[in-house]
Structures are given as structure tokens and as C-alpha cells.
Design a protein around this motif. Structure first.
Motif, PDB file in Angstrom:
ATOM      1  N   THR A 415       0.851  -1.182   0.000  1.00 22.47           N
ATOM      2  CA  THR A 415       0.000   0.000   0.000  1.00 22.47           C
ATOM      3  C   THR A 415       0.888   1.235   0.000  1.00 22.47           C
ATOM      4  O   THR A 415       2.115   1.151   0.121  1.00 22.47           O
ATOM      5  CB  THR A 415      -0.952  -0.003   1.213  1.00 22.47           C
ATOM      6  OG1 THR A 415      -1.922   1.048   1.062  1.00 22.47           O
ATOM      7  CG2 THR A 415      -0.200   0.208   2.518  1.00 22.47           C
ATOM      8  N   SER A 416       0.262   2.397  -0.138  1.00 20.25           N
ATOM      9  CA  SER A 416       0.984   3.663  -0.196  1.00 20.25           C
ATOM     10  C   SER A 416       1.393   4.128   1.194  1.00 20.25           C
ATOM     11  O   SER A 416       0.995   3.557   2.212  1.00 20.25           O
ATOM     12  CB  SER A 416       0.083   4.720  -0.840  1.00 20.25           C
ATOM     13  OG  SER A 416      -1.061   4.942  -0.017  1.00 20.25           O
ATOM     14  N   GLY A 419      -1.572   4.942   3.023  1.00 19.49           N
ATOM     15  CA  GLY A 419      -2.212   3.729   3.508  1.00 19.49           C
ATOM     16  C   GLY A 419      -1.559   3.200   4.763  1.00 19.49           C
ATOM     17  O   GLY A 419      -2.238   2.696   5.659  1.00 19.49           O
ATOM     18  N   LEU A 420      -0.224   3.331   4.861  1.00 14.78           N
ATOM     19  CA  LEU A 420       0.481   2.893   6.066  1.00 14.78           C
ATOM     20  C   LEU A 420       0.073   3.730   7.266  1.00 14.78           C
ATOM     21  O   LEU A 420      -0.138   3.204   8.364  1.00 14.78           O
ATOM     22  CB  LEU A 420       1.992   2.984   5.854  1.00 14.78           C
ATOM     23  CG  LEU A 420       2.632   2.000   4.873  1.00 14.78           C
ATOM     24  CD1 LEU A 420       4.122   2.267   4.754  1.00 14.78           C
ATOM     25  CD2 LEU A 420       2.389   0.566   5.310  1.00 14.78           C
ATOM     26  N   LYS A 421      -0.033   5.047   7.066  1.00 14.33           N
ATOM     27  CA  LYS A 421      -0.460   5.911   8.178  1.00 14.33           C
ATOM     28  C   LYS A 421      -1.889   5.575   8.606  1.00 14.33           C
ATOM     29  O   LYS A 421      -2.198   5.540   9.803  1.00 14.33           O
ATOM     30  CB  LYS A 421      -0.353   7.376   7.766  1.00 14.33           C
ATOM     31  CG  LYS A 421       1.059   7.882   7.593  1.00 14.33           C
ATOM     32  CD  LYS A 421       1.082   9.384   7.346  1.00 14.33           C
ATOM     33  CE  LYS A 421       0.483   9.747   5.990  1.00 14.33           C
ATOM     34  NZ  LYS A 421       0.508  11.197   5.737  1.00 14.33           N
ATOM     35  N   GLY A 443       8.289   1.427   8.504  1.00 15.17           N
ATOM     36  CA  GLY A 443       8.037   1.016   7.127  1.00 15.17           C
ATOM     37  C   GLY A 443       9.158   0.177   6.538  1.00 15.17           C
ATOM     38  O   GLY A 443       9.559   0.389   5.383  1.00 15.17           O
ATOM     39  N   GLU A 444       9.681  -0.791   7.307  1.00 15.60           N
ATOM     40  CA  GLU A 444      10.730  -1.693   6.822  1.00 15.60           C
ATOM     41  C   GLU A 444      10.334  -2.274   5.459  1.00 15.60           C
ATOM     42  O   GLU A 444       9.183  -2.659   5.243  1.00 15.60           O
ATOM     43  CB  GLU A 444      10.955  -2.813   7.831  1.00 15.60           C
ATOM     44  CG  GLU A 444      11.959  -3.860   7.411  1.00 15.60           C
ATOM     45  CD  GLU A 444      13.356  -3.297   7.194  1.00 15.60           C
ATOM     46  OE1 GLU A 444      13.805  -3.285   6.025  1.00 15.60           O
ATOM     47  OE2 GLU A 444      13.980  -2.872   8.181  1.00 15.60           O
ATOM     48  N   VAL A 445      11.304  -2.310   4.546  1.00 16.95           N
ATOM     49  CA  VAL A 445      11.032  -2.813   3.195  1.00 16.95           C
ATOM     50  C   VAL A 445      11.533  -4.239   2.989  1.00 16.95           C
ATOM     51  O   VAL A 445      11.138  -4.902   2.022  1.00 16.95           O
ATOM     52  CB  VAL A 445      11.648  -1.891   2.128  1.00 16.95           C
ATOM     53  CG1 VAL A 445      11.022  -0.507   2.205  1.00 16.95           C
ATOM     54  CG2 VAL A 445      13.174  -1.808   2.286  1.00 16.95           C
ATOM     55  N   ALA A 446      12.422  -4.720   3.874  1.00 18.62           N
ATOM     56  CA  ALA A 446      12.910  -6.096   3.740  1.00 18.62           C
ATOM     57  C   ALA A 446      11.755  -7.062   3.966  1.00 18.62           C
ATOM     58  O   ALA A 446      10.908  -6.836   4.832  1.00 18.62           O
ATOM     59  CB  ALA A 446      14.025  -6.366   4.743  1.00 18.62           C
ATOM     60  N   TYR A 607      -7.652   8.098   1.935  1.00 21.41           N
ATOM     61  CA  TYR A 607      -6.692   7.440   2.826  1.00 21.41           C
ATOM     62  C   TYR A 607      -6.271   8.376   3.960  1.00 21.41           C
ATOM     63  O   TYR A 607      -5.119   8.355   4.412  1.00 21.41           O
ATOM     64  CB  TYR A 607      -5.468   6.961   2.055  1.00 21.41           C
ATOM     65  CG  TYR A 607      -5.613   5.569   1.463  1.00 21.41           C
ATOM     66  CD1 TYR A 607      -6.801   4.857   1.581  1.00 21.41           C
ATOM     67  CD2 TYR A 607      -4.564   4.968   0.789  1.00 21.41           C
ATOM     68  CE1 TYR A 607      -6.938   3.586   1.037  1.00 21.41           C
ATOM     69  CE2 TYR A 607      -4.675   3.690   0.251  1.00 21.41           C
ATOM     70  CZ  TYR A 607      -5.871   3.009   0.375  1.00 21.41           C
ATOM     71  OH  TYR A 607      -5.995   1.757  -0.157  1.00 21.41           O
ATOM     72  N   GLY A 608      -7.214   9.159   4.456  1.00 23.28           N
ATOM     73  CA  GLY A 608      -6.911  10.093   5.523  1.00 23.28           C
ATOM     74  C   GLY A 608      -7.495   9.642   6.844  1.00 23.28           C
ATOM     75  O   GLY A 608      -8.439   8.849   6.901  1.00 23.28           O
TER      76      GLY A 608
END
Length: 616
Positions: A415-416, A419-421, A443-446, A607-608
């Protein structure tokens, strides 16, 4: 409560001055001998009692590590095996066991635990949390977790498993702490450091099965049930002939972790795979034993069940006919948020995807409380509305929901940033106990992939094939990463440097702010059902009302990625804005939402999420 049999402590432990005691349960074995392999070599016959425990005391052992095996004489022949209750396996799962001195210089004498209703959990895997992959390497990171605001560390299983790479659910020595992580002393040092910094510690334990490699319990006795089978192998024998000894093995194990390691609680893995149809269920007996330990030690210990049954009996008090466990993981919340943000509809996600599912999760915890489940092709669950939110652990990511994806993608890859927030706010403003999965906060990407280091090539092949079968229900295409490859493990390690800059740093501060809000606002600390109201608005909007005393909080979520949602149903008075995800400090485009509202319509952006507070 049934009368407890007078069973002594199982395993091996020092008595002082070169004396050691050994006790092992092997009710059907003809003869058992203790074979010392270090620091002296000696063969000592053990004596069996009426309950099937072989015991003996040994004197005159010189200083040095005491290593040993049990020699079992059966009708089929003689075998030598490590201790099922081994406290240490220094040579791996196939080698001799080692006696461990339980003494530790604890410095947490003032620790009294954290009330369950205040828990904010942080789940981590020891091997991938740091580059070193040890207990000791976690300790310097604790101040960052305290700064974030979490207050409970939840460790994935640390019982000895084959090799040095594993999620921990293939453990075969439930009492032995994984040597590559730092062993028993390393774990105690970590718990000691956590308590000194105000963090509770929960350990994930597996009582429904044992791993396949190094699993020798069947040589000692009827530990496994022929009539049941789990998805991961033979089920434990909790209700058949000789099950008293099996139950005692795991009951003492729980007491061992909680008392000797000063742990604050246990997370019980997959209790739906603990098959027990006895009149006195193991889980109930376990809860009673832990209650007794709590009374004895003077500070609370918590049992949290993982279950996909949606059966409220697990956490219903025993006086009301339940098992009396303290809390349980609740996957329905995760599935509700995940499907709204990703649109995924395969596998168990086919039962979710509507905003009303999330609304019901807020109201009742279980989304499925007796209605038909397409995924299961039957009715599923019962109602949890009678139990408070403080008995439900929820998440938007955890080791299962990330690691059981074919490519181990975290939500940051699905998600964006907006979206994470939104997902973080949905979690941390919820009237239940939030759990974060390591790295989620920035927001780890691994990926977090499934990894093993088995020594049996046939077993490795079976694991590879099994993983492919698991993914078929989700229609994922391609080949999963090889679980046996070291590279798969290394790819799963956290990239801590990410949190220091850019949107990763902003997301970390967003989590920190949400946690601070949760800790300081009375309405967010109140987890009883009567303080929660939920309504849907404008197609994609969800309004979550939280109340406590004179304070009311209103969280407005918009789960549309491209359309605003207008809220009009204010309940009178003046409202002050406390948090707004579209403000520029959160890398939003800027917000048009008013700092104060007197009940005028507000337009929540795509997405707020915005939070308003009111005191009367």
C-alpha cells in the motif's frame, strides 16, 4: 480443580558441591541409565517411581560442564537420546544435553509487571531483529523501543531448533534456549534489561506439536497422539492413556519460563491444534497453574492464546464455564484492514473486504461470530461481545501474516505511505491491545521470509514442497524463495538505518505520536465495550467514537484511495483536532480540516485519518 500429582521437577539440575539430580518421564521403557559424557564418563542406573519417572542423584562430579544422555532399554533394543527436558543442547539437537545452573544475578526486584489493559506489544524474531541475531544484540536497541512507546516485547519461539536459522516453531527441546541466540543466560540478561527499562517480556511457546528433526520424545513415552494430527505433524497426547505425564511436561515448562526467566507471559501458539476432549482441558489446567504461580510470586503473569476458532470460551473466566486464559490473538481485525487496503480476496481474505467488517471488529472483536464463512464453507465462531477489548491482541502485521506470503512482503510493499499511516491509526486507536511487528514502525522494506536450516535433505525437500502447497489457496504465482538457503534468512534482517531519514523517519514519529495519544487520552485507555461506538459514513468512511468519563474522542477514517468522505453526524459541542494525517509534518499535501469544529461537515481526504477530542 483436579488434585495435582506430587511430581518433582523434571530435567537435570545442580544440587551443589558436585551433586546433581536427574529426572525423566519414560513410563513404558524397561530400563533407563544416565550416561555422563563430561566432565567424567560414567553410566548410572536410574530408579523408576510409580508414575513412570526415572530419577537419580549423582555425587562427586568434578567442576566443568556436565553433559549427558539417557540410555533407554526397550524390547526393540537400546538407544541413547538427549534429555526431553534438556536446558541446553550445546552440540545441536542430536548431541548430548548439558546441565544449566539456574542462578542469575537478577536486578529487577522492583518489577511488578504492566496491567494487561495497558499493553502495547512489539513482536520480534531474535535472529533477524539485529545483524548479530542474538539476545545480547537486542539490549542496545531497547531504548529506541521505549522511545517509540511500546511496553511489551514479544519474542518468537526460542526453544532449541535444528541449525541456526528457523522461525522457532520447529523447536524440539521446549526447555532449552537456542544456543545460537545466547542460551539461557542470554535470555535472562535480556529480560533483566527489559524490566529495568520498563518493558514486559512475553515468550511464544509451542505446545501443539514439536518439529521433525531431533524430535526424540516418542522414544521416551507416549507423548504423541495417534488419533489426532496437526498441519505440522503429530499432535501431542493431552487426553489419551498416559497423558498425565505429557501434560505435566508442558505445565512445568510454562512454570519454568515464567518463574526461572522472570517472563511476564506466554503466547500459546495455535491452541486450536491442541486436541483435548478431556473433562479437564489442558488449557484450563495451565491457566490454574499459572494463577497459582502468580499468587506465589506476587506479580501478574499472562497467557495469550493464538486461535483461529473465534471461540470466546478460551478467554471466558472459569467461573463462567471458560478456560480462563487472559487474552487471545484476533486475526479478524488484521484481515479486515488488510483487505480494505490491498483489495486481496483470495484464501481466507475472501471472507473480508467490506467496511462493515472493520466496524464489527471494533465493536465485538470477532467479525465471524456464528455466520457463514465462504472460506471455511460453514458457519464460524461465536460472540465475543461479553468480553472486554483488553482480552484481544490485534495487528496490521505479524510474523504469520507477512511470513506466510510467498514473497514475505510487508504492508509497506502493498500500500501507499498514506495507507500505512491509515493502517497504523486504525490499529493504535482501536479499543483492543495493539501489536506491532518488528520494523513496521518505520516502514521496513525487507521481506520476512520463511527460513530453516535442517540437516536432513529429505526433510528440506518436504518443507519446500509443503510451502508451495500452502500458497496454492492464494493463487500466488512463481517460485517461493528457498527456505533452506542462508540468503533467504539474510534478506529477512531489518535495515535499521532506514528509520533515520525520509518517509521512514516520519512514519516512526507518526507511530510514536499515536502511541503517546493512546497513553495520555483517557478515552483511548478505556477498553470496555460500552465506551465504543462505530458508524459508517459517505461510502468509504468509518467513525470510531471512544468515550471515558467526560472525555470523548472521534477518529474519522477514509478507506478510499481516491475519493473524499464527508462526515456530518457530530454529537454536539465543540471539538478540537488532535491529529491529522494530511498535515505536511506527516508528509501529507496539507490539510483543510478545521482545528476546531462546532459540528460543521468535514471532508476527510482519501486514505486520511483525523482525530478530534472533546471534554465536557
Amino acid at each position: 480443580m483436579l488434585q495435582r500429582s506430587p511430581v518433582g521437577r523434571i530435567g537435570a539440575y545442580p544440587l551443589g558441591e558436585g551433586r546433581y539430580r536427574f529426572s525423566v518421564w519414560a513410563p513404558l521403557v524397561e530400563r533407563v541409565e544416565l550416561k555422563l559424557t563430561s566432565p567424567v564418563r560414567r553410566l548410572i542406573p536410574l530408579t523408576q517411581d510409580e508414575q513412570g519417572y526415572w530419577q537419580g542423584e549423582v555425587e562427586g562430579i568434578p567442576p566443568g560442564p556436565v553433559d549427558y544422555l539417557y540410555r533407554l532399554h526397550t524390547a526393540a533394543g537400546v538407544v541413547e537420546r538427549p534429555d526431553p527436558a534438556s536446558r541446553c543442547q550445546p552440540y545441536g539437537v542430536h548431541g548430548p544435553s548439558r546441565v544449566v545452573d539456574p542462578h542469575f544475578d537478577w536486578q529487577d526486584q522492583g518489577w511488578k509487571g504492566i496491567p494487561l489493559s495497558q499493553w502495547i506489544l512489539y513482536e520480534l524474531h531474535v535472529g533477524t531483529f539485529t545483524p548479530e541475531g542474538t539476545f545480547a544484540a537486542i539490549i542496545p536497541r531497547l531504548p529506541q523501543l521505549v522511545e517509540l512507546g511500546v511496553n511489551v516485547l514479544e519474542l518468537m519461539p526460542v526453544a532449541q531448533f535444528p541449525g541456526e536459522r528457523n522461525w522457532g516453531y520447529d523447536g524440539v527441546y521446549p526447555y532449552a534456549v537456542q544456543t545460537s541466540y545466547g542460551g539461557a543466560v542470554g535470555l535472562k540478561a535480556l529480560v533483566n534489561a527489559c524490566h529495568q527499562q520498563g518493558l514486559a517480556v512475553v515468550l511464544d511457546v509451542v505446545y501443539n506439536h514439536l518439529g521433525p528433526e531431533g524430535n526424540y520424545l516418542g522414544d521416551f513415552g507416549p507423548y504423541f497422539a495417534d488419533k489426532y494430527r496437526t498441519p505440522w505433524g503429530k499432535a501431542m497426547n493431552f487426553d489419551g492413556p498416559y497423558s498425565d505425564g505429557v501434560r505435566e511436561f508442558f505445565l512445568q515448562n510454562a512454570e519454568y519460563w515464567l518463574e526461572e526467566f522472570h517472563l511476564d507471559g506466554l503466547r500459546l501458539d495455535a491452541v486450536h491444534a491442541i486436541y483435548d476432549f478431556s473433562a479437564y482441558p489442558f488449557l484450563q489446567e495451565l491457566a490454574e497453574r499459572v494463577d497459582a504461580l502468580e499468587a506465589r510470586t506476587g506479580w501478574p503473569r499472562v497467557l495469550v492464546a493464538e486461535s483461529d476458532l473465534n471461540d470466546v470460551r478460551l478467554i471466558t473466566p472459569r467461573k463462567q464455564g471458560g478456560y480462563g486464559l487472559d487474552a487471545q490473538w484476533c486475526d479478524d481485525f488484521h484481515h479486515s484492514v488488510h483487505t480494505l487496503l490491498t483489495g486481496e480476496k483470495t484464501g481466507y481474505y475472501q471472507d473480508f473486504g467490506q467496511l462493515e467488517h472493520l466496524a464489527k471488529a471494533y465493536r465485538e472483536s470477532y467479525v465471524y461470530s456464528g455466520q457463514y464463512s465462504r472460506y471455511r464453507a460453514r458457519r464460524h465462531g461465536n460472540s465475543a461481545v461479553s468480553r472486554p477489548g483488553s482480552q484481544f491482541v490485534i495487528c496490521i502485521q505479524n510474523h504469520d501474516q507477512v511470513g506466510n506470503r510467498m514473497l514475505g512482503e510487508r504492508l509497506s510493499q502493498l500500500t501507499s505511505f498514506a495507507g500505512l499511516k491509515l493502517a497504523a491509526a486504525a490499529l493504535l486507536l482501536a479499543p483492543m491491545l495493539p501489536l506491532l511487528f518488528m520494523g513496521e514502525e518505520y516502514g521496513e522494506v525487507a521481506p520476512f521470509l520463511y527460513f530453516i536450516s535442517h540437516g536432513d535433505p529429505n526433510l528440506v525437500k518436504a518443507v519446500r514442497q509443503g510451502r508451495c502447497r500452502e500458497f496454492s489457496a492464494f493463487a500466488w504465482r512463481g517460485e517461493p524463495p528457498d527456505p533452506q538457503a542462508e540468503e533467504t534468512f539474510l534478506r529477512s534482517k531489518l535495515n535499521w538505518e532506514l528509520k533515520e531519514a525520509g518517509h521512514h523517519q516520519v512514519l516512526w514519529k507518526w507511530y510514536q505520536t499515536l502511541i503517546r495519544l493512546r497513553k495520555t487520552q483517557p478515552a483511548l485507555q478505556h477498553l470496555e465495550r460500552e465506551g465504543v461506538e462505530v458508524e459508517l459514513f459517505s461510502g468509504s468512511g468509518l467513525a470510531l467514537h471512544r468515550r471515558q468519563g467526560s472525555q470523548s474522542l472521534l477518529a474519522l477514517f477514509n478507506f478510499s484511495p481516491d475519493q473524499p468522505a464527508t462526515y456530518t453526524d457530530w454529537q454536539g459541542g465543540s471539538w478540537e483536532k488532535l491529529l491529522d494525517s494530511h498535515e505536511t509534518q506527516w508528509l501529507g499535501p496539507g490539510s483543510s480540516l478545521p482545528a476546531k469544529s462546532q459540528g460543521d461537515p468535514v471532508e476527510v481526504p482519501p486514505y486520511g485519518v483525523v482525530v478530534y477530542g472533546q471534554n465536557r
